[in-house]
Design an enzyme around this catalytic site. Sequence first.
Site, PDB file in Angstrom:
ATOM      1  N   ARG A 189      49.902  41.072  44.977  1.00  0.00           N
ATOM      2  CA  ARG A 189      48.838  41.831  44.292  1.00  0.00           C
ATOM      3  C   ARG A 189      49.508  42.716  43.256  1.00  0.00           C
ATOM      4  NH1 ARG A 189      45.572  44.141  41.736  1.00  0.00           N
ATOM      5  NH2 ARG A 189      43.441  44.746  42.320  1.00  0.00           N
ATOM      6  N   ASP A 235      44.768  39.116  38.816  1.00  0.00           N
ATOM      7  CA  ASP A 235      45.690  40.115  39.360  1.00  0.00           C
ATOM      8  C   ASP A 235      46.283  39.771  40.723  1.00  0.00           C
ATOM      9  OD1 ASP A 235      43.710  40.771  41.317  1.00  0.00           O
ATOM     10  OD2 ASP A 235      42.768  42.158  39.934  1.00  0.00           O
ATOM     11  N   ARG A 272      49.668  41.472  51.499  1.00  0.00           N
ATOM     12  CA  ARG A 272      50.079  41.002  50.178  1.00  0.00           C
ATOM     13  C   ARG A 272      51.193  41.902  49.656  1.00  0.00           C
ATOM     14  NH1 ARG A 272      44.315  41.152  47.156  1.00  0.00           N
ATOM     15  NH2 ARG A 272      44.579  43.312  47.886  1.00  0.00           N
ATOM     16  N   ASP A 309      43.424  46.126  37.844  1.00  0.00           N
ATOM     17  CA  ASP A 309      42.321  45.375  38.434  1.00  0.00           C
ATOM     18  C   ASP A 309      41.702  44.514  37.339  1.00  0.00           C
ATOM     19  OD1 ASP A 309      40.519  44.549  40.371  1.00  0.00           O
ATOM     20  OD2 ASP A 309      39.120  46.205  39.998  1.00  0.00           O
ATOM     21  N   THR A 310      41.528  43.226  37.637  1.00  0.00           N
ATOM     22  CA  THR A 310      40.829  42.332  36.721  1.00  0.00           C
ATOM     23  C   THR A 310      39.479  41.971  37.337  1.00  0.00           C
ATOM     24  OG1 THR A 310      41.816  40.338  37.697  1.00  0.00           O
ATOM     25  CG2 THR A 310      42.988  41.360  35.845  1.00  0.00           C
ATOM     26  N   GLU A 326      36.431  40.135  39.129  1.00  0.00           N
ATOM     27  CA  GLU A 326      36.499  39.252  40.294  1.00  0.00           C
ATOM     28  C   GLU A 326      35.962  37.859  39.998  1.00  0.00           C
ATOM     29  OE1 GLU A 326      38.021  40.158  43.002  1.00  0.00           O
ATOM     30  OE2 GLU A 326      38.320  42.207  42.284  1.00  0.00           O
TER      31      GLU A 326
END
Length: 204
Positions: free
Chosen positions: A81, A67, A133, A86-87, A89
């Site tokens: 971002r 992501d 970001r 959310d993927t 980590e």
Amino acid sequence: MKLKDIKTLITSGTVLVALALYMIFGDKPPEKVEDTQSSVLIPLEQAEQITGNTPLAVDYVSANDGDTISVNMNGEKKRVRLLMIDTPEMNYDKGDPMPFAEDAKEFTINLLENAESVQLLFDKGPETDHYDRLLAYIYIDGMMLQEALLKEGYAAVRYVNKPNNSLEQQLRDIQADAEQQDINIWSYDNYFQKDGFHPEAVNK
């Protein structure tokens, strides 16, 4: 009837029989492959109308994980971002990657490396986060990267902050389909929870 005429009839008949047999038992012509764009649930044109913004062409540089990517925009390298997803980590400084983290990163890289066009689309809110970001939707050849990751069960809807949530419901609908099919991150009960990913639910 002359012998020559009989031979002609036999030859013609053989050809006709062979043709009929081919039409009945032969391979069917290949079905038309569905246009990839027809499966896009959040077309770029629709996202433009909803957000009120125009996409910006960028060049893909690299991917940190599923992501977060880096792009070249107007000659300057920028980190992006992906909004509202959310993927798992990669945990570069904390040990092993979370389950499906490497899959999500590889999926993102494959799409971007093979893309003919990469476009960045902002929403109605802040364009950057506190890490400086860029916060955006990424479109790869007309398909939103967020949508693709959610469809494959490599991401979950998270970090939703108004007014950068114009497409929230569309993304949640896509996630719901992946959940229902138990795809990837959704194949383990309680792997993703409201506060994020819980690797212990997979590794127990």
